[in-house]
Scaffold this motif. Structure first.
Motif, PDB file in Angstrom:
ATOM      1  N   LEU A   3       0.723  -1.127  -0.172  1.00 18.46           N
ATOM      2  CA  LEU A   3      -0.017   0.049  -0.082  1.00 18.46           C
ATOM      3  C   LEU A   3       1.106   1.304  -0.178  1.00 18.46           C
ATOM      4  CD1 LEU A   3      -2.764   1.306   0.052  1.00 18.46           C
ATOM      5  CD2 LEU A   3      -2.793   0.833   2.484  1.00 18.46           C
ATOM      6  N   LEU A   4       1.924   1.281   0.718  1.00 16.49           N
ATOM      7  CA  LEU A   4       2.878   2.298   0.815  1.00 16.49           C
ATOM      8  C   LEU A   4       3.528   2.749  -0.498  1.00 16.49           C
ATOM      9  CD1 LEU A   4       4.479   2.056   4.403  1.00 16.49           C
ATOM     10  CD2 LEU A   4       2.995   3.701   3.672  1.00 16.49           C
ATOM     11  N   LYS A   5       3.894   1.615  -1.176  1.00 10.80           N
ATOM     12  CA  LYS A   5       4.404   1.676  -2.625  1.00 10.80           C
ATOM     13  C   LYS A   5       3.426   2.221  -3.354  1.00 10.80           C
ATOM     14  CE  LYS A   5       6.895  -1.127  -5.833  1.00 10.80           C
ATOM     15  NZ  LYS A   5       7.268  -2.593  -6.346  1.00 10.80           N
ATOM     16  N   ARG A   6       2.227   1.841  -3.604  1.00 12.21           N
ATOM     17  CA  ARG A   6       1.345   2.338  -4.259  1.00 12.21           C
ATOM     18  C   ARG A   6       0.781   3.881  -4.160  1.00 12.21           C
ATOM     19  NH1 ARG A   6      -3.153  -2.097  -4.231  1.00 12.21           N
ATOM     20  NH2 ARG A   6      -4.414  -0.156  -3.502  1.00 12.21           N
ATOM     21  N   ILE A   7       0.933   4.264  -2.927  1.00 16.07           N
ATOM     22  CA  ILE A   7       0.702   5.753  -2.380  1.00 16.07           C
ATOM     23  C   ILE A   7       1.953   6.441  -3.265  1.00 16.07           C
ATOM     24  CG2 ILE A   7       0.693   7.330  -0.647  1.00 16.07           C
ATOM     25  CD1 ILE A   7      -0.873   5.263   1.046  1.00 16.07           C
ATOM     26  N   TYR A   8       3.209   5.860  -2.823  1.00 12.45           N
ATOM     27  CA  TYR A   8       4.310   6.651  -3.492  1.00 12.45           C
ATOM     28  C   TYR A   8       4.241   6.914  -4.719  1.00 12.45           C
ATOM     29  CZ  TYR A   8       9.141   7.773  -4.500  1.00 12.45           C
ATOM     30  OH  TYR A   8      10.166   8.309  -5.084  1.00 12.45           O
ATOM     31  N   GLN A   9       4.072   5.821  -5.489  1.00 10.39           N
ATOM     32  CA  GLN A   9       3.923   5.913  -6.949  1.00 10.39           C
ATOM     33  C   GLN A   9       2.829   6.886  -7.442  1.00 10.39           C
ATOM     34  OE1 GLN A   9       3.436   1.618  -8.037  1.00 10.39           O
ATOM     35  NE2 GLN A   9       5.749   1.571  -7.839  1.00 10.39           N
ATOM     36  N   THR A  10       1.713   6.792  -6.813  1.00  8.87           N
ATOM     37  CA  THR A  10       0.736   7.475  -7.206  1.00  8.87           C
ATOM     38  C   THR A  10       0.901   8.978  -7.147  1.00  8.87           C
ATOM     39  OG1 THR A  10      -1.051   5.940  -6.764  1.00  8.87           O
ATOM     40  CG2 THR A  10      -1.768   8.217  -6.988  1.00  8.87           C
ATOM     41  N   THR A  11       1.566   9.175  -5.970  1.00  8.29           N
ATOM     42  CA  THR A  11       1.916  10.663  -5.689  1.00  8.29           C
ATOM     43  C   THR A  11       2.888  11.278  -6.610  1.00  8.29           C
ATOM     44  OG1 THR A  11       1.509  10.273  -3.240  1.00  8.29           O
ATOM     45  CG2 THR A  11       2.865  12.152  -3.821  1.00  8.29           C
TER      46      THR A  11
END
Length: 72
Positions: A3-11
């Motif tokens: 989830l943190l990786k997806r948040i980082y990529q989306t940001t």
């Protein structure tokens, strides 16, 4: 962790899109400035005045429509 990786990529993608939009606005502004400068230099002040008048009328109509004061 996923989830943190997806948040980082989306940001990161969002920030890239914002930066690309800013570059596009700068280029559009520069192009418009060059167009105005060339028309003034060539003595076509009528084109410049007409463009400013139409842009002003368009912005005014959009604002009035947004406020609900102008109905088409």
């Amino acid at each position: 962790m996923d989830l943190l990786k997806r948040i980082y990529q989306t940001t990161a993608r969002s920030l890239d899109a914002i930066e690309a939009g800013a570059r596009q606005r700068e280029a559009s502004t520069e192009l418009l400035s060059l167009w105005f400068a060339q028309n003034v230099k060539d003595g076509h002040i009528g084109y410049v005045l007409l463009t400013v008048l139409l842009l002003g009328a368009g912005v005014t109509a959009f604002v009035l429509w947004g406020l609900g004061l102008l109905v088409f």
